[in-house]
Design a protein around this motif. Structure first.
Motif, PDB file in Angstrom:
ATOM      1  N   PHE A   1       0.726  -1.195   0.042  1.00 29.24           N
ATOM      2  CA  PHE A   1      -0.109   0.099  -0.005  1.00 29.24           C
ATOM      3  C   PHE A   1       0.758   1.462   0.000  1.00 29.24           C
ATOM      4  O   PHE A   1       0.220   2.472   0.139  1.00 29.24           O
ATOM      5  CB  PHE A   1      -1.115  -0.013   1.169  1.00 29.24           C
ATOM      6  N   LEU A   2       1.930   1.109  -0.014  1.00 27.14           N
ATOM      7  CA  LEU A   2       3.016   2.330   0.000  1.00 27.14           C
ATOM      8  C   LEU A   2       3.641   2.594  -1.513  1.00 27.14           C
ATOM      9  O   LEU A   2       3.865   1.633  -2.152  1.00 27.14           O
ATOM     10  CB  LEU A   2       4.187   1.925   0.872  1.00 27.14           C
ATOM     11  N   GLN A   3       3.826   3.709  -1.495  1.00 21.56           N
ATOM     12  CA  GLN A   3       4.601   4.265  -3.006  1.00 21.56           C
ATOM     13  C   GLN A   3       5.952   3.576  -3.401  1.00 21.56           C
ATOM     14  O   GLN A   3       6.661   3.529  -2.223  1.00 21.56           O
ATOM     15  CB  GLN A   3       4.523   5.878  -3.074  1.00 21.56           C
ATOM     16  N   ASP A   4       5.885   3.155  -4.297  1.00 18.30           N
ATOM     17  CA  ASP A   4       7.329   2.170  -4.740  1.00 18.30           C
ATOM     18  C   ASP A   4       7.500   0.919  -4.062  1.00 18.30           C
ATOM     19  O   ASP A   4       8.402   0.499  -4.246  1.00 18.30           O
ATOM     20  CB  ASP A   4       8.496   3.323  -4.314  1.00 18.30           C
ATOM     21  N   ASN A   5       6.542   0.781  -3.408  1.00 21.89           N
ATOM     22  CA  ASN A   5       6.760  -0.742  -2.391  1.00 21.89           C
ATOM     23  C   ASN A   5       7.915  -1.135  -1.900  1.00 21.89           C
ATOM     24  O   ASN A   5       8.646  -1.746  -2.398  1.00 21.89           O
ATOM     25  CB  ASN A   5       6.245  -1.787  -3.752  1.00 21.89           C
TER      26      ASN A   5
END
Length: 431
Positions: free
Chosen positions: A101-105
């Motif tokens: 769920f975070l940008q750039d995983n």
């Protein structure tokens, strides 16, 4: 409710538990270390969580450790110890954002698991001892905790009730340890016991979140690995059952207090693993488990004798504990009314409405517990301790099926054991 599924595999010297759920945007990891309650180890086990949570070799100060957690999007790690039945459990918990769920995983789960691993397996130590400054500080912290127990009169009265009720049983042992033993523990002796714990404790690793099983098993087993040990998974401690006095006993002690503490202990002769447990759970709901219970209504509301009155189960030891705060002058009257409520339960003096109300409250309480990731894992771990498997949905169904006859039958198994009163100095006349 969402059906809770659990996959359990024995691997790398411990048990791996996987609980998939799409309910949370976080991943929860809990490591449970279990050993029998023993006088010779309880104080060391009480001290270890204090020392271990202060940092690791890589992050030796509290500040560096917290900074690393902040880098992991505000992850949290906690440690504590508890007694369940006649086992002592040390729990390590990691709550971390699910990287999907975070940008750039970013790969924060692997970093979080490595940090949790280091807390347990690579603590701030050198030359076979914990860092002396950390050890000395945390030893003092535990010392103050033990001294402060006397100031929390409700907790103190409960501890004294268990002292008197469970003399000679492992369950009598104090979960925070003992001052005389704490004084003798050194940084080296604690480290030596820590190494023994790592070698011998049964370890269960739980991971819960929206993650694929194969990937989670691969990550966890690549990070956590224990040396196989013949004793590791054989240390289950059977709670000694039903060591009952021939007649109930009464213990009265005095202190400089205004509100007396009246606590009564009963042997239920039923534990979590037995079929009668569901009826016992409903019994407790009617008797003293909720604000609508007999204790609350009769002792507190109807007779205005208690500031509080409630009961709770110790499901792995087979105890029912009653707590009440009363005016010292009301001891006999409050005690008699509490005992009358127990007699009423044994005689079936409760309504179908009270049964259904207790079932609904138990169900709501359980659903609330299961709605929290830590709560789900705690519920599932109860089953490891009891060596009994039951899905939470099935547990709720069994509660709903309990009949009045079953509640009466289980109530007749209860045996009064010990009445403990902590009262004001003027209360001496009761003895």
């Amino acid at each position: 409710m969402e059906k809770i599924t659990e996959t359990i595999k024995q691997t790398n010297g411990y048990y791996f538990h996987y609980i998939p759920t799409k309910k949370y945007k976080t991943v929860t990891v809990v490591v449970k270390l279990k050993a029998p309650l023993e006088k010779k180890t309880i104080t060391k086990r009480a001290l270890l969580p204090y020392v271990l949570r202060q940092g690791t070799k890589r992050y030796p100060t509290k500040q560096e450790f917290q900074l690393k957690l902040d880098e992991l999007y505000g992850a949290s790690i906690s440690l504590d110890g508890a007694k369940k039945g006649e086992n002592h459990i040390i729990s390590l918990r990691l709550e971390i954002a699910n990287q999907k769920f975070l940008q750039d995983n970013p790969p924060i789960l692997i970093q979080g698991l490595n940090l949790l691993h280091d807390v347990l397996f690579d603590p701030n130590s050198d030359d076979n001892q914990f860092a002396p400054s950390v050890f000395n500080r945390e030893k003092e912290t535990l010392k103050q905790k033990i001294l402060a127990l006397k100031d929390d009169k409700m907790s103190y009265a409960n501890m004294r009730l268990i002292d008197e009720m469970c003399k000679g049983e492992a369950y009598q042992l104090h979960v925070h340890g003992y001052m005389d033993e704490l004084e003798t523990i050194t940084s080296k002796s604690l480290y030596a016991y820590y190494q023994q714990m790592i070698r011998e404790d049964r370890m269960d690793v739980y991971i819960q979140g929206d993650l694929p099983l194969n990937r989670m098993e691969e990550i966890v087993t690549s990070i956590f690995e224990l040396t196989p040990s013949a004793s590791r998974n054989q240390n289950h401690q059977e709670a000694s059952r039903s060591i009952v006095e021939k007649s109930p006993k009464q213990v009265i002690e005095t202190d400089q207090i205004q509100q007396a503490k009246l606590h009564i202990g009963y042997r239920t002769n039923v534990t979590f693993d037995q079929p009668e447990y569901y009826a016992l759970h409903v019994f407790n709901g009617i008797f003293g488990g909720f604000p609508s219970s007999k204790l609350f209504k009769n002792v507190r509301e109807k007779n205005s004798l208690a500031y509080y009155a409630a009961s709770r189960l110790e499901s792995h030891k087979g105890l029912l504990l009653v707590f009440s705060g009363i005016a010292p002058k009301d001891f006999e009257k409050a005690r008699d009314i509490i005992k009358n409520q127990m007699t009423a339960m044994k005689q079936g003096d409760f309504t179908s409405h009270q049964i259904e109300e207790a079932k609904a409250q138990i169900t709501n309480q359980l659903l609330e517990t299961l709605d929290h990731p830590q709560g789900t894992i705690e519920f599932l771990y109860q089953q490891i301790l009891a060596d009994k498997r039951i899905n939470p949905i099935d547990f709720i169904e069994r509660i709903k099926q309990v009949t009045k006859e079953e509640v009466v039958a289980v109530s007749k198994k209860l045996q009064e054991d010990t009445t403990y009163l902590l009262t004001s100095e003027k209360g001496d006349s009761h003895e």
